[in-house]
Design a protein around this motif. Structure first.
Motif, PDB file in Angstrom:
ATOM      1  N   PHE A 219       0.824  -1.243  -0.007  1.00  0.00           N
ATOM      2  CA  PHE A 219      -0.027  -0.282   0.108  1.00  0.00           C
ATOM      3  C   PHE A 219       0.708   1.287   0.015  1.00  0.00           C
ATOM      4  CE2 PHE A 219      -2.502   3.303   2.224  1.00  0.00           C
ATOM      5  CZ  PHE A 219      -3.743   3.385   1.389  1.00  0.00           C
ATOM      6  N   GLU A 220       2.115   1.246   0.849  1.00  0.00           N
ATOM      7  CA  GLU A 220       2.787   2.307   0.863  1.00  0.00           C
ATOM      8  C   GLU A 220       3.536   2.638  -0.527  1.00  0.00           C
ATOM      9  OE1 GLU A 220       5.653   2.209   3.991  1.00  0.00           O
ATOM     10  OE2 GLU A 220       4.208   1.952   5.565  1.00  0.00           O
TER      11      GLU A 220
ATOM     12  N   ARG B 299       2.316   1.778  -3.354  1.00  0.00           N
ATOM     13  CA  ARG B 299       1.099   2.479  -4.087  1.00  0.00           C
ATOM     14  C   ARG B 299       0.861   3.938  -3.923  1.00  0.00           C
ATOM     15  NH1 ARG B 299      -5.074   0.086  -3.295  1.00  0.00           N
ATOM     16  NH2 ARG B 299      -6.228   2.247  -3.839  1.00  0.00           N
ATOM     17  N   ILE B 300       0.944   4.555  -2.569  1.00  0.00           N
ATOM     18  CA  ILE B 300       0.756   5.817  -2.319  1.00  0.00           C
ATOM     19  C   ILE B 300       2.098   6.572  -3.019  1.00  0.00           C
ATOM     20  CG2 ILE B 300       0.833   7.345  -0.509  1.00  0.00           C
ATOM     21  CD1 ILE B 300      -1.856   5.703  -0.737  1.00  0.00           C
TER      22      ILE B 300
ATOM     23  N   LEU C  52       2.147  18.164 -11.037  1.00  0.00           N
ATOM     24  CA  LEU C  52       2.319  19.679 -10.601  1.00  0.00           C
ATOM     25  C   LEU C  52       3.567  20.203 -11.561  1.00  0.00           C
ATOM     26  CD1 LEU C  52       1.653  19.101  -6.790  1.00  0.00           C
ATOM     27  CD2 LEU C  52       0.389  20.379  -8.458  1.00  0.00           C
TER      28      LEU C  52
ATOM     29  N   PHE D 201       7.718  12.895   2.588  1.00  0.00           N
ATOM     30  CA  PHE D 201       6.021  12.664   2.650  1.00  0.00           C
ATOM     31  C   PHE D 201       5.949  11.170   2.900  1.00  0.00           C
ATOM     32  CE2 PHE D 201       1.671  11.772   1.114  1.00  0.00           C
ATOM     33  CZ  PHE D 201       0.974  13.084   1.616  1.00  0.00           C
ATOM     34  N   GLN D 202       6.813  10.266   2.441  1.00  0.00           N
ATOM     35  CA  GLN D 202       6.677   8.847   2.771  1.00  0.00           C
ATOM     36  C   GLN D 202       6.732   8.597   4.313  1.00  0.00           C
ATOM     37  OE1 GLN D 202       5.418   7.614   0.299  1.00  0.00           O
ATOM     38  NE2 GLN D 202       5.391   5.349   0.632  1.00  0.00           N
TER      39      GLN D 202
ATOM     40  N   VAL E  95       3.388   9.168   5.474  1.00  0.00           N
ATOM     41  CA  VAL E  95       2.553   7.753   4.957  1.00  0.00           C
ATOM     42  C   VAL E  95       2.799   6.570   5.997  1.00  0.00           C
ATOM     43  CG1 VAL E  95       1.968   6.145   3.220  1.00  0.00           C
ATOM     44  CG2 VAL E  95       2.321   8.536   2.602  1.00  0.00           C
ATOM     45  N   ARG E  96       4.058   6.472   6.184  1.00  0.00           N
ATOM     46  CA  ARG E  96       4.545   5.194   6.904  1.00  0.00           C
ATOM     47  C   ARG E  96       3.974   5.341   8.377  1.00  0.00           C
ATOM     48  NH1 ARG E  96      10.140   5.031   5.982  1.00  0.00           N
ATOM     49  NH2 ARG E  96       9.467   4.775   3.855  1.00  0.00           N
TER      50      ARG E  96
ATOM     51  N   SER F 258      -0.621   5.473   7.957  1.00  0.00           N
ATOM     52  CA  SER F 258      -1.545   4.939   7.128  1.00  0.00           C
ATOM     53  C   SER F 258      -2.202   3.777   7.784  1.00  0.00           C
ATOM     54  CB  SER F 258      -0.555   4.074   5.871  1.00  0.00           C
ATOM     55  OG  SER F 258       0.281   3.298   6.249  1.00  0.00           O
TER      56      SER F 258
ATOM     57  N   VAL G 226      -6.567   3.857   7.160  1.00  0.00           N
ATOM     58  CA  VAL G 226      -7.176   2.824   6.500  1.00  0.00           C
ATOM     59  C   VAL G 226      -8.177   2.158   7.361  1.00  0.00           C
ATOM     60  CG1 VAL G 226      -6.894   0.580   5.380  1.00  0.00           C
ATOM     61  CG2 VAL G 226      -5.230   2.347   4.679  1.00  0.00           C
TER      62      VAL G 226
ATOM     63  N   GLU H 141      -8.831   1.952   0.950  1.00  0.00           N
ATOM     64  CA  GLU H 141      -7.620   2.277   0.729  1.00  0.00           C
ATOM     65  C   GLU H 141      -7.847   3.193  -0.465  1.00  0.00           C
ATOM     66  OE1 GLU H 141      -5.505  -1.384  -0.269  1.00  0.00           O
ATOM     67  OE2 GLU H 141      -5.313  -1.950   1.863  1.00  0.00           O
ATOM     68  N   ASP H 142      -8.729   3.201  -1.273  1.00  0.00           N
ATOM     69  CA  ASP H 142      -8.913   4.096  -2.428  1.00  0.00           C
ATOM     70  C   ASP H 142      -9.324   5.444  -1.816  1.00  0.00           C
ATOM     71  OD1 ASP H 142      -8.503   2.270  -4.418  1.00  0.00           O
ATOM     72  OD2 ASP H 142     -10.979   1.992  -4.604  1.00  0.00           O
TER      73      ASP H 142
ATOM     74  N   VAL I 122      -8.235   6.638   1.085  1.00  0.00           N
ATOM     75  CA  VAL I 122      -6.825   7.010   1.707  1.00  0.00           C
ATOM     76  C   VAL I 122      -5.713   7.577   0.778  1.00  0.00           C
ATOM     77  CG1 VAL I 122      -4.998   6.521   3.371  1.00  0.00           C
ATOM     78  CG2 VAL I 122      -7.529   5.707   3.931  1.00  0.00           C
ATOM     79  N   GLN I 123      -5.712   6.642  -0.316  1.00  0.00           N
ATOM     80  CA  GLN I 123      -4.733   7.171  -1.485  1.00  0.00           C
ATOM     81  C   GLN I 123      -5.047   8.483  -2.083  1.00  0.00           C
ATOM     82  OE1 GLN I 123      -4.244   4.428  -4.563  1.00  0.00           O
ATOM     83  NE2 GLN I 123      -3.700   5.825  -6.112  1.00  0.00           N
TER      84      GLN I 123
ATOM     85  N   TYR J 262      -4.133  11.243   0.716  1.00  0.00           N
ATOM     86  CA  TYR J 262      -2.712  11.461   0.589  1.00  0.00           C
ATOM     87  C   TYR J 262      -2.065  12.409  -0.499  1.00  0.00           C
ATOM     88  CZ  TYR J 262      -1.431   8.307   4.517  1.00  0.00           C
ATOM     89  OH  TYR J 262      -1.284   7.465   5.702  1.00  0.00           O
ATOM     90  N   VAL J 263      -2.988  12.129  -1.800  1.00  0.00           N
ATOM     91  CA  VAL J 263      -2.705  12.928  -2.742  1.00  0.00           C
ATOM     92  C   VAL J 263      -3.136  14.343  -2.582  1.00  0.00           C
ATOM     93  CG1 VAL J 263      -3.039  13.288  -5.375  1.00  0.00           C
ATOM     94  CG2 VAL J 263      -2.548  10.947  -4.333  1.00  0.00           C
TER      95      VAL J 263
ATOM     96  N   TYR K 261      -0.753  15.899  -0.207  1.00  0.00           N
ATOM     97  CA  TYR K 261       0.689  16.158  -0.800  1.00  0.00           C
ATOM     98  C   TYR K 261       0.598  17.386  -1.403  1.00  0.00           C
ATOM     99  CZ  TYR K 261       4.521  16.277  -3.816  1.00  0.00           C
ATOM    100  OH  TYR K 261       5.776  16.585  -4.328  1.00  0.00           O
ATOM    101  N   ARG K 262      -0.883  17.726  -2.033  1.00  0.00           N
ATOM    102  CA  ARG K 262      -0.795  18.793  -3.225  1.00  0.00           C
ATOM    103  C   ARG K 262      -0.843  20.049  -2.158  1.00  0.00           C
ATOM    104  NH1 ARG K 262      -6.134  17.734  -5.567  1.00  0.00           N
ATOM    105  NH2 ARG K 262      -4.965  15.880  -6.416  1.00  0.00           N
TER     106      ARG K 262
END
Lengths: 100, 180
Positions: free
Chosen positions: A28-29, A31-32, A43, B22-23, B26-27, B30, B34, B48-49, B51-52, B55-56, B59-60
């Protein structure tokens, strides 16, 4: 005396405990990370197209300023030519005092 | 891996252009996000969709300087995910999931078979509640948050949260009485 709990709260508490082990899928990570990288690329291309747009916009401004400057230059050239002609017409046929 | 206390510092590095940082966010977040989305939606795949997408969006917001830092990163992410889950529930209501959908099975996601059955039970039980009431109830009774925190997450007053909780419980009670 034991207090009897609300059956709704009891059921919610049981379901909370039962869903505690929910975790994201393996990968999952990653995928993110891919989704964020795609967003980052989008961007940057947006910023690049913004830059091109700004250059085109400033180019238009420069063009307009140049056209204005050219117009002013033509106008002053015509004006100074006309002034010269007027001066020449007045001077024609006169006698220079210095020649005496 | 940074602790939850340093997420704000990590976020500020991301907003300064260190995208790979950013990771770490997430770590660190997440699993909890979720689980929250799965509990609201009753489905790990949809969770999961959501949450994805969250995150986007996060980030933006960080790189464009839209995140003002008034809320803690954890609360802010909870807010984005909860709103995403509420939107998903609303669009599910407009376009109902077919009754013969493939169920979230044991091999689908991480968690025990019991956890996936419980998710299904939660989805069936809370399915008739409006999305905002369902989210408020999950945040309060399943996630164990205080009404003040829930108000921040859902972007409403504490009074509105209490009202949603009272209405949700009343509807569940009515349904229980009807079933008996």
């Amino acid at each position: 005396m034991s207090e009897r709990r609300d059956p709704i709260e009891e059921r919610l508490a049981r379901l909370a405990e039962a869903t505690d082990s929910i975790r994201p899928h393996p990968g999952f990570e990653a995928r993110i990370a891919d989704a964020v990288a795609a967003e980052r690329a989008a961007l940057s291309s947006l910023r690049a197209s913004d830059w091109v747009f700004n250059v085109v916009q400033s180019g238009r401004l420069v063009l307009a300023a140049a056209a204005l400057a050219a117009g002013i230059a033509v106008f002053s050239a015509v004006e100074s030519a006309a002034a010269y002609d007027r001066e020449a017409a007045v001077a024609y046929g006169t006698v220079e005092l210095g020649a005496w | 891996m940074p602790s939850l206390d340093t997420l704000e510092q990590v976020a500020s590095r991301v907003s300064r252009g260190e995208a790979e940082e950013f990771q770490h966010i997430v770590r660190a977040t997440s699993a909890r996000l979720v689980r929250l989305a799965a509990r609201i939606l009753g489905s790990q795949e949809e969770a999961e969709d959501v949450v994805q997408e969250a995150y986007v969006k996060a980030y933006r917001s960080l790189v464009s300087g839209q995140f003002d830092g008034r809320a803690a990163i954890g609360t802010w992410l909870f807010r984005i995910v909860s709103n995403g889950a509420i939107d998903a529930l609303r669009s599910r209501a407009r376009r109902p999931v077919p009754t013969d959908r493939v169920p979230d099975g044991q091999g689908d996601g991480i968690g025990s078979a019991e956890a996936h059955l419980a998710l299904r039970e939660l989805d069936d039980w809370l399915g008739e509640l409006p999305a905002e009431q369902r989210a408020a109830l999950v945040l309060k009774a399943v996630e164990g948050l205080e009404s003040a925190e829930i108000a921040k997450i859902l972007g409403c007053t504490e009074g509105a949260v209490e009202q949603r909780l009272v209405r949700a419980r009343a509807q569940l009670r009515r349904r229980r009485n009807d079933d008996e």
